[in-house]
Design a protein around this motif. Structure first.
Motif, PDB file in Angstrom:
ATOM      1  N   LEU A   1      34.332  62.052 -40.727  1.00  0.00           N
ATOM      2  CA  LEU A   1      34.253  61.605 -39.336  1.00  0.00           C
ATOM      3  C   LEU A   1      33.255  60.463 -39.186  1.00  0.00           C
ATOM      4  CD1 LEU A   1      34.241  65.036 -37.451  1.00  0.00           C
ATOM      5  CD2 LEU A   1      36.131  63.435 -37.649  1.00  0.00           C
ATOM      6  N   LEU A   2      32.084  60.615 -39.796  1.00  0.00           N
ATOM      7  CA  LEU A   2      31.045  59.604 -39.645  1.00  0.00           C
ATOM      8  C   LEU A   2      31.461  58.284 -40.282  1.00  0.00           C
ATOM      9  CD1 LEU A   2      27.816  61.709 -40.309  1.00  0.00           C
ATOM     10  CD2 LEU A   2      28.832  61.066 -38.115  1.00  0.00           C
ATOM     11  N   LYS A   3      32.257  58.344 -41.325  1.00  0.00           N
ATOM     12  CA  LYS A   3      32.728  57.124 -41.981  1.00  0.00           C
ATOM     13  C   LYS A   3      33.555  56.276 -41.024  1.00  0.00           C
ATOM     14  CE  LYS A   3      34.995  55.548 -46.240  1.00  0.00           C
ATOM     15  NZ  LYS A   3      33.857  54.771 -46.733  1.00  0.00           N
ATOM     16  N   LYS A   4      34.228  56.928 -40.088  1.00  0.00           N
ATOM     17  CA  LYS A   4      34.990  56.205 -39.066  1.00  0.00           C
ATOM     18  C   LYS A   4      34.104  55.786 -37.885  1.00  0.00           C
ATOM     19  CE  LYS A   4      39.298  58.809 -39.854  1.00  0.00           C
ATOM     20  NZ  LYS A   4      40.329  59.641 -39.198  1.00  0.00           N
ATOM     21  N   LEU A   5      33.162  56.650 -37.504  1.00  0.00           N
ATOM     22  CA  LEU A   5      32.490  56.500 -36.212  1.00  0.00           C
ATOM     23  C   LEU A   5      31.183  55.730 -36.259  1.00  0.00           C
ATOM     24  CD1 LEU A   5      33.066  60.126 -34.854  1.00  0.00           C
ATOM     25  CD2 LEU A   5      34.413  58.082 -34.357  1.00  0.00           C
ATOM     26  N   TRP A   6      30.567  55.564 -37.441  1.00  0.00           N
ATOM     27  CA  TRP A   6      29.239  54.971 -37.493  1.00  0.00           C
ATOM     28  C   TRP A   6      29.225  53.494 -37.092  1.00  0.00           C
ATOM     29  CZ3 TRP A   6      26.997  51.279 -40.928  1.00  0.00           C
ATOM     30  CH2 TRP A   6      27.890  50.734 -41.849  1.00  0.00           C
ATOM     31  N   VAL A   7      30.406  52.857 -37.044  1.00  0.00           N
ATOM     32  CA  VAL A   7      30.473  51.439 -36.663  1.00  0.00           C
ATOM     33  C   VAL A   7      30.246  51.249 -35.165  1.00  0.00           C
ATOM     34  CG1 VAL A   7      32.052  50.928 -38.545  1.00  0.00           C
ATOM     35  CG2 VAL A   7      32.989  51.505 -36.311  1.00  0.00           C
ATOM     36  N   LEU A   8      30.267  52.324 -34.384  1.00  0.00           N
ATOM     37  CA  LEU A   8      30.124  52.220 -32.928  1.00  0.00           C
ATOM     38  C   LEU A   8      28.659  52.130 -32.526  1.00  0.00           C
ATOM     39  CD1 LEU A   8      32.748  54.909 -31.857  1.00  0.00           C
ATOM     40  CD2 LEU A   8      32.949  52.434 -31.522  1.00  0.00           C
ATOM     41  N   PRO A   9      28.332  51.360 -31.476  1.00  0.00           N
ATOM     42  CA  PRO A   9      26.945  51.260 -30.993  1.00  0.00           C
ATOM     43  C   PRO A   9      26.595  52.428 -30.061  1.00  0.00           C
ATOM     44  CG  PRO A   9      28.338  49.796 -29.720  1.00  0.00           C
ATOM     45  CD  PRO A   9      29.232  50.440 -30.757  1.00  0.00           C
ATOM     46  N   VAL A  10      26.575  53.633 -30.609  1.00  0.00           N
ATOM     47  CA  VAL A  10      26.329  54.844 -29.810  1.00  0.00           C
ATOM     48  C   VAL A  10      25.376  55.760 -30.573  1.00  0.00           C
ATOM     49  CG1 VAL A  10      28.614  54.769 -28.720  1.00  0.00           C
ATOM     50  CG2 VAL A  10      28.302  56.077 -30.832  1.00  0.00           C
ATOM     51  N   ASP A  11      24.798  56.722 -29.844  1.00  0.00           N
ATOM     52  CA  ASP A  11      24.068  57.805 -30.494  1.00  0.00           C
ATOM     53  C   ASP A  11      25.089  58.813 -31.020  1.00  0.00           C
ATOM     54  OD1 ASP A  11      21.620  56.703 -29.709  1.00  0.00           O
ATOM     55  OD2 ASP A  11      21.612  57.801 -27.812  1.00  0.00           O
ATOM     56  N   ILE A  12      24.890  59.267 -32.235  1.00  0.00           N
ATOM     57  CA  ILE A  12      25.767  60.296 -32.807  1.00  0.00           C
ATOM     58  C   ILE A  12      24.925  61.527 -33.090  1.00  0.00           C
ATOM     59  CG2 ILE A  12      27.329  60.925 -34.679  1.00  0.00           C
ATOM     60  CD1 ILE A  12      28.106  58.050 -34.985  1.00  0.00           C
ATOM     61  N   ARG A  13      25.311  62.634 -32.484  1.00  0.00           N
ATOM     62  CA  ARG A  13      24.573  63.894 -32.608  1.00  0.00           C
ATOM     63  C   ARG A  13      25.490  64.959 -33.201  1.00  0.00           C
ATOM     64  NH1 ARG A  13      21.247  60.640 -32.075  1.00  0.00           N
ATOM     65  NH2 ARG A  13      19.882  60.271 -30.290  1.00  0.00           N
ATOM     66  N   LEU A  14      24.911  65.792 -34.034  1.00  0.00           N
ATOM     67  CA  LEU A  14      25.635  66.930 -34.591  1.00  0.00           C
ATOM     68  C   LEU A  14      25.146  68.190 -33.890  1.00  0.00           C
ATOM     69  CD1 LEU A  14      27.598  68.053 -36.737  1.00  0.00           C
ATOM     70  CD2 LEU A  14      25.654  68.189 -38.302  1.00  0.00           C
ATOM     71  N   SER A  15      26.040  68.868 -33.217  1.00  0.00           N
ATOM     72  CA  SER A  15      25.658  70.067 -32.480  1.00  0.00           C
ATOM     73  C   SER A  15      25.126  71.127 -33.442  1.00  0.00           C
ATOM     74  CB  SER A  15      26.860  70.617 -31.711  1.00  0.00           C
ATOM     75  OG  SER A  15      26.557  71.897 -31.196  1.00  0.00           O
ATOM     76  N   ALA A  16      23.923  71.624 -33.150  1.00  0.00           N
ATOM     77  CA  ALA A  16      23.326  72.696 -33.963  1.00  0.00           C
ATOM     78  C   ALA A  16      23.346  74.012 -33.210  1.00  0.00           C
ATOM     79  CB  ALA A  16      21.894  72.315 -34.346  1.00  0.00           C
ATOM     80  N   HIS A  17      24.118  74.074 -32.119  1.00  0.00           N
ATOM     81  CA  HIS A  17      24.109  75.239 -31.244  1.00  0.00           C
ATOM     82  C   HIS A  17      24.597  76.493 -31.952  1.00  0.00           C
ATOM     83  CE1 HIS A  17      25.774  77.793 -27.914  1.00  0.00           C
ATOM     84  NE2 HIS A  17      24.572  77.532 -27.456  1.00  0.00           N
ATOM     85  N   SER A  18      25.617  76.324 -32.797  1.00  0.00           N
ATOM     86  CA  SER A  18      26.195  77.493 -33.454  1.00  0.00           C
ATOM     87  C   SER A  18      26.009  77.468 -34.968  1.00  0.00           C
ATOM     88  CB  SER A  18      27.695  77.584 -33.130  1.00  0.00           C
ATOM     89  OG  SER A  18      28.354  76.398 -33.539  1.00  0.00           O
TER      90      SER A  18
END
Length: 511
Positions: free
Chosen positions: A266-283
């Motif tokens: 997923l990150l290989k596709k999404l890291w090109v975007l100028p956004v914060d990327i967070r991984l949910s640690a809730h569960s």
């Protein structure tokens, strides 16, 4: 307790070179529903961090001006101004703002609930005066100050301060309702895990997160089309286009950390975007050190990528651009005037050449240059790169290209905001290498557009300027651009700015 550093696990280097299935940077076409939803969010929003930052400055000004007003009321405006009074008032105002910050009075939750924070604000203001009195006593200066004056200031300033808080709470609530101040988020990954995450986020009081939808590659059997009332808008590849149009601020990946291979895909596709990327640690069963987490309310998140040059950094960079662009225009105006006259005398056609290029967030911008080609042979799409002794280039054009004088009008681009002075050089939208678009040559090429492109950049002063006639050259330019983005600072910008004239003396690759 697990001591693994999550930032190391998913570094940008690891993501770029992850050898797993991904569509790279080739976004799929969005479906009609996703496009309609994205169009609702086209306009920019105010950052909560910026709002609270401006409020700090406004509250300092309110406290300081109210203190001076009380002083002039008692002493008289035209009488002698004792230096210690304005200095003490400024110091106390600054201390109050610092204490309000330390006690979390600038958090969005606090700003939206002034009545609940009345006691805390009063305690901070009283504590400021207590520290001020203690300092004056220790320095044996207390007899120099008027108790009546400072007692009046205490009351007047608190009324002004709290009145401002009441006004701000109404404004922030209104901005939150109409979408002017929010962080737009997309959930990446659906199913039960996404539902639990969404419910947890929605439980947070006075939340500034607006969930805009869900994207998941899995079919409807494994990932329902509707989760917690939010529609699944498409696949991960379609998310790239959606995030650019809707100006998404944050992507929350709702996958277990143990599925490292899937997360990296997923990150290989999404890291090109100028956004914060967070991984949910809730569960997640894995537990990290408390400082490894950031929080949305009480929901823990692992920070994977941060949007570069954001909030106050963007303000500082914009101020840098305006100041040095104005200086550049003034200093180089004789050169630009001479170049314009020479171009007009040398060949027919306009002095300026406008070319469409990719800007921040893949938006199409128009970049100004002095015309260096014959008008009837110009190539606005830049499909055919300029080569040595190119017959399309005029006599004057060869000189201004070799000396980079043709780029000087881009000071105006920087002043107006479509370019930054320092950043990855913008390429023409159809720029090619061996009949392949640049993004087809370089994996992660569009990550260059996470920041504004620049008039000059780190790649250029390291020798990667001019003709991009091999795939290796465009790869190396991209690597230097990404290094700049990940290591940006104002000092780095200054270094590049002052090295640029020196490195321009090397004209080997400039035709």
């Amino acid at each position: 307790m697990n001591e693994i550093d999550p930032a190391h696990r998913f570094s940008s280097e690891a993501v770029r070179h992850f050898d797993g299935p991904a569509d790279g940077d080739k976004p799929g076409g969005m479906n009609d529903v996703a496009r309609q939803v994205a169009s609702q969010y086209r306009r920019d929003t105010m950052s909560p961090i910026m709002v609270s930052g401006v409020l700090r400055m406004v509250e300092f000004a309110v406290l300081f001006v109210s203190g001076l007003g009380v002083y002039f009321y008692y002493v008289g405006f035209f009488n002698y101004l004792a230096w210690q009074y304005p200095l003490t008032i400024a110091a106390a105002s600054f201390l109050a703002v610092v204490l309000l910050d330390v006690t979390d009075c600038y958090q969005v939750v606090s700003l939206m609930r002034p009545l609940a924070n009345f006691g805390r604000i009063l305690l901070v203001w009283a504590g400021t005066f207590a520290l001020m009195a203690l300092t004056a006593f220790a320095m044996k200066m207390s007899q120099d100050y008027s108790r009546l004056l400072f007692g009046t200031w205490f009351v007047v300033a608190f009324i002004c301060l709290y009145g401002l808080r009441l006004v701000m709470s109404r404004l922030i609530r209104r901005w939150a309702r109409d979408g002017s101040m929010e962080r737009r988020a997309v959930i990446v990954g659906g199913g039960k895990a996404a539902e639990v995450l969404i419910r947890s986020v929605e439980k947070q009081p006075y939340n500034d997160i607006r969930i805009c939808g869900i994207f998941d590659d899995r079919n409807d059997k494994r990932s329902p089309s509707l989760v917690a009332g939010y529609p699944k808008l498409g696949t991960i590849s379609e998310l790239i286009e959606f995030a650019r149009i809707a100006r998404i601020d944050m992507l929350i990946v709702s996958l277990p950390l143990t599925a490292e291979s899937r997360v990296l895909q997923l990150l290989k596709k999404l890291w090109v975007l100028p956004v914060d990327i967070r991984l949910s640690a809730h569960s997640n069963a894995l537990q990290f050190r408390p400082r490894a987490y950031s929080y949305i309310g009480s929901v823990p998140m692992l920070d994977i990528f941060d949007k570069p040059i954001n909030d106050w950094d963007s303000v500082a960079k914009r101020a840098f651009d305006i100041i040095f662009s104005l200086i550049g225009i003034v200093v180089f105006s004789p050169v630009m005037l001479a170049a314009a006259i020479a171009i007009k005398l040398d060949s027919k056609g306009p002095v300026l050449f406008k070319q469409k290029r990719h800007g921040f967030n893949n938006e199409i911008i128009e970049v100004y240059k002095f015309r260096s080609m014959y008008t009837d042979r110009s190539d606005p799409t830049a499909k055919q790169t300029v080569t040595k002794n190119d017959p399309r280039v005029t006599r004057v054009g060869r000189f201004i290209r070799k000396t980079s004088v043709d780029e000087l009008p881009q000071f105006f681009n920087s002043l107006l905001g479509s370019l930054s002075l320092i950043g990855p050089r913008p390429h023409a939208i159809a720029a090619q290498s061996h009949n392949l678009l640049y993004n087809e040559v370089v994996d992660g090429y569009f990550a260059r557009h996470k920041v504004k492109p620049g008039v000059t950049g780190w790649a250029q002063i390291n020798g990667w300027r001019g003709e991009m006639d091999t795939n290796e050259k465009i790869r190396m330019r991209t690597e230097y651009d990404l290094y700049y983005i990940e290591n940006w600072s104002l000092l780095f910008d200054l270094r590049i700015l002052f090295l640029t004239p020196i490195r321009l003396l090397n004209t080997e690759n400039a035709y």
